[in-house]
Design a protein around this motif. Structure first.
Motif, PDB file in Angstrom:
ATOM      1  N   PHE A 244       0.836  -1.201   0.000  1.00 20.78           N
ATOM      2  CA  PHE A 244       0.000   0.000   0.000  1.00 20.78           C
ATOM      3  C   PHE A 244       0.875   1.257   0.000  1.00 20.78           C
ATOM      4  O   PHE A 244       0.556   2.254  -0.648  1.00 20.78           O
ATOM      5  CB  PHE A 244      -0.927   0.005   1.215  1.00 20.78           C
ATOM      6  N   PHE A 245       1.982   1.193   0.731  1.00 26.46           N
ATOM      7  CA  PHE A 245       2.904   2.315   0.795  1.00 26.46           C
ATOM      8  C   PHE A 245       3.501   2.589  -0.587  1.00 26.46           C
ATOM      9  O   PHE A 245       3.611   3.742  -1.013  1.00 26.46           O
ATOM     10  CB  PHE A 245       4.016   2.013   1.801  1.00 26.46           C
ATOM     11  N   VAL A 246       3.901   1.525  -1.286  1.00 23.29           N
ATOM     12  CA  VAL A 246       4.428   1.669  -2.649  1.00 23.29           C
ATOM     13  C   VAL A 246       3.387   2.335  -3.545  1.00 23.29           C
ATOM     14  O   VAL A 246       3.703   3.248  -4.320  1.00 23.29           O
ATOM     15  CB  VAL A 246       4.832   0.300  -3.226  1.00 23.29           C
ATOM     16  N   ALA A 247       2.137   1.887  -3.447  1.00 26.07           N
ATOM     17  CA  ALA A 247       1.074   2.465  -4.274  1.00 26.07           C
ATOM     18  C   ALA A 247       0.930   3.961  -4.012  1.00 26.07           C
ATOM     19  O   ALA A 247       0.673   4.741  -4.939  1.00 26.07           O
ATOM     20  CB  ALA A 247      -0.246   1.751  -3.998  1.00 26.07           C
ATOM     21  N   GLY A 248       1.122   4.371  -2.766  1.00 24.20           N
ATOM     22  CA  GLY A 248       1.014   5.784  -2.436  1.00 24.20           C
ATOM     23  C   GLY A 248       2.182   6.612  -2.933  1.00 24.20           C
ATOM     24  O   GLY A 248       2.088   7.838  -3.039  1.00 24.20           O
ATOM     25  N   MET A 249       3.287   5.949  -3.236  1.00 21.63           N
ATOM     26  CA  MET A 249       4.485   6.664  -3.677  1.00 21.63           C
ATOM     27  C   MET A 249       4.532   6.911  -5.173  1.00 21.63           C
ATOM     28  O   MET A 249       5.413   7.622  -5.658  1.00 21.63           O
ATOM     29  CB  MET A 249       5.748   5.906  -3.249  1.00 21.63           C
ATOM     30  N   VAL A 250       3.608   6.329  -5.934  1.00 20.69           N
ATOM     31  CA  VAL A 250       3.641   6.512  -7.379  1.00 20.69           C
ATOM     32  C   VAL A 250       2.316   7.076  -7.872  1.00 20.69           C
ATOM     33  O   VAL A 250       1.266   6.880  -7.263  1.00 20.69           O
ATOM     34  CB  VAL A 250       3.934   5.182  -8.109  1.00 20.69           C
ATOM     35  N   THR A 251       2.386   7.784  -8.985  1.00 23.54           N
ATOM     36  CA  THR A 251       1.188   8.299  -9.621  1.00 23.54           C
ATOM     37  C   THR A 251       0.564   7.200 -10.466  1.00 23.54           C
ATOM     38  O   THR A 251       1.115   6.112 -10.598  1.00 23.54           O
ATOM     39  CB  THR A 251       1.529   9.492 -10.527  1.00 23.54           C
ATOM     40  N   LYS A 252      -0.570   7.485 -11.048  1.00 23.12           N
ATOM     41  CA  LYS A 252      -1.232   6.491 -11.891  1.00 23.12           C
ATOM     42  C   LYS A 252      -0.365   6.083 -13.068  1.00 23.12           C
ATOM     43  O   LYS A 252      -0.502   4.994 -13.600  1.00 23.12           O
ATOM     44  CB  LYS A 252      -2.579   7.032 -12.381  1.00 23.12           C
ATOM     45  N   ARG A 253       0.516   6.979 -13.503  1.00 20.50           N
ATOM     46  CA  ARG A 253       1.392   6.681 -14.639  1.00 20.50           C
ATOM     47  C   ARG A 253       2.725   6.051 -14.217  1.00 20.50           C
ATOM     48  O   ARG A 253       3.593   5.840 -15.042  1.00 20.50           O
ATOM     49  CB  ARG A 253       1.631   7.944 -15.463  1.00 20.50           C
ATOM     50  N   GLY A 254       2.890   5.830 -12.933  1.00 24.42           N
ATOM     51  CA  GLY A 254       4.077   5.129 -12.463  1.00 24.42           C
ATOM     52  C   GLY A 254       5.222   6.018 -12.055  1.00 24.42           C
ATOM     53  O   GLY A 254       6.279   5.530 -11.677  1.00 24.42           O
ATOM     54  N   ALA A 255       5.055   7.340 -12.121  1.00 28.57           N
ATOM     55  CA  ALA A 255       6.137   8.241 -11.723  1.00 28.57           C
ATOM     56  C   ALA A 255       6.212   8.334 -10.198  1.00 28.57           C
ATOM     57  O   ALA A 255       5.186   8.241  -9.514  1.00 28.57           O
ATOM     58  CB  ALA A 255       5.913   9.619 -12.322  1.00 28.57           C
ATOM     59  N   LEU A 256       7.422   8.536  -9.681  1.00 29.51           N
ATOM     60  CA  LEU A 256       7.585   8.667  -8.236  1.00 29.51           C
ATOM     61  C   LEU A 256       6.894   9.913  -7.749  1.00 29.51           C
ATOM     62  O   LEU A 256       7.052  11.004  -8.295  1.00 29.51           O
ATOM     63  CB  LEU A 256       9.088   8.705  -7.901  1.00 29.51           C
ATOM     64  N   ASN A 257       6.103   9.774  -6.697  1.00 31.46           N
ATOM     65  CA  ASN A 257       5.227  10.840  -6.261  1.00 31.46           C
ATOM     66  C   ASN A 257       5.757  11.580  -5.035  1.00 31.46           C
ATOM     67  O   ASN A 257       5.028  12.332  -4.420  1.00 31.46           O
ATOM     68  CB  ASN A 257       3.833  10.269  -5.951  1.00 31.46           C
ATOM     69  N   THR A 258       7.001  11.315  -4.607  1.00 27.81           N
ATOM     70  CA  THR A 258       7.511  11.995  -3.419  1.00 27.81           C
ATOM     71  C   THR A 258       8.802  12.692  -3.747  1.00 27.81           C
ATOM     72  O   THR A 258       9.402  12.458  -4.781  1.00 27.81           O
ATOM     73  CB  THR A 258       7.761  10.988  -2.300  1.00 27.81           C
TER      74      THR A 258
END
Length: 258
Positions: A244-258
């Motif tokens: 779940f943590f990994v899912a929160g770290m990426v956008t829908k397109r797979g880019a790193l979100n942090t």
């Protein structure tokens, strides 16, 4: 699903699972994360009290998001020293425990990557570089994916034994064993591909938490004195949380979100 919610809930679930494993190290007077070969007494007691205490402290810091990056770094070092290195002679295509040790190490790397570059404890130019945090994150995902792929293979190779981990009230146990193996393969491959990473992480987290509710807890109710079942619950909880943590770290397109 909201990324902030996934990050927070994943961090909490992961920390609870790892805290349980740390407490088990103290209870069993040995290091039990990924179940490496045991240490001889009295070395096992020293290893257990040192590693277990560090895991519990690190898990508490991650749980409350206080110096989580430093805590994850400590957690990763403990797992690397006492589990990955200990399992190293056993690495091979059938060494599920060895790959599990690497997966826990990868999970610690992911939490560490999430703290960069904003954690006040990491002001070094290299550590503050987003490309550096991105590669740390990807490395953690690769280690998680490797464990899932090896675990999927094990579901097929040892299906005759794995099926009996499924409670009797669930029909077609052999079918569900193979189905779980396919899901593990798909989850592992999905984690490796940026466009599918978020979806694979969410579905993998849901799947593992489902195993806790449908498989591990019923087995614990049936046999409440079995320490291995309680250990499996903490292991599965930690893995569900990190996905779940990994899912929160990426956008829908797979880019790193942090």
């Amino acid at each position: 699903m909201n990324n902030a919610y996934l990050l927070k809930s994943g961090r909490i679930i992961f920390a609870i699972g790892m805290m349980g494993l740390g407490i088990y190290c103290l209870v069993f007077q040995n290091f039990i994360v990924a179940r490496p070969p045991g240490w001889k007494v009295p070395v096992s007691m020293l290893v257990a009290y040192t590693s277990g205490s560090l895991l519990v402290i690190a898990s508490v810091l991650i749980l409350f998001n206080k110096k989580a990056g430093i805590a994850a770094l400590v957690m990763g070092a403990v797992i690397l020293i006492f589990s990955v290195f200990k399992n190293f002679p056993n690495f091979g295509p059938d060494a599920v425990g060895a790959y599990k040790a690497l997966a826990y190490f990868g999970a610690a790397l992911i939490v560490f990557a999430a703290s960069l570059p904003d954690d006040a404890g990491f002001k070094n130019r290299l550590l503050s570089d987003r490309n550096f945090s991105r590669w740390i994150f990807i490395s953690g995902c690769v280690l998680l994916a490797a464990f899932f792929i090896i675990g999927g293979r094990a579901h097929f190779k040892w299906a005759d034994g794995v099926q009996y981990l499924i409670p009797e009230y669930i029909p077609w146990r052999l079918f569900w064993t193979y189905f779980a193996g396919v899901c593990l393969f798909a989850g592992g491959i999905g984690l490796l591909l940026p466009p599918t990473r978020k979806l694979a992480a969410i579905l993998s987290g849901v799947m593992i938490m489902g195993w806790v509710l449908l498989l591990h807890l019923p087995r614990l109710i049936y046999n409440p004195t079995d320490p291995d079942i309680r250990l499996e619950i903490f292991e599965a909880t930690a893995f569900s949380g990190i996905f779940f943590f990994v899912a929160g770290m990426v956008t829908k397109r797979g880019a790193l979100n942090t």
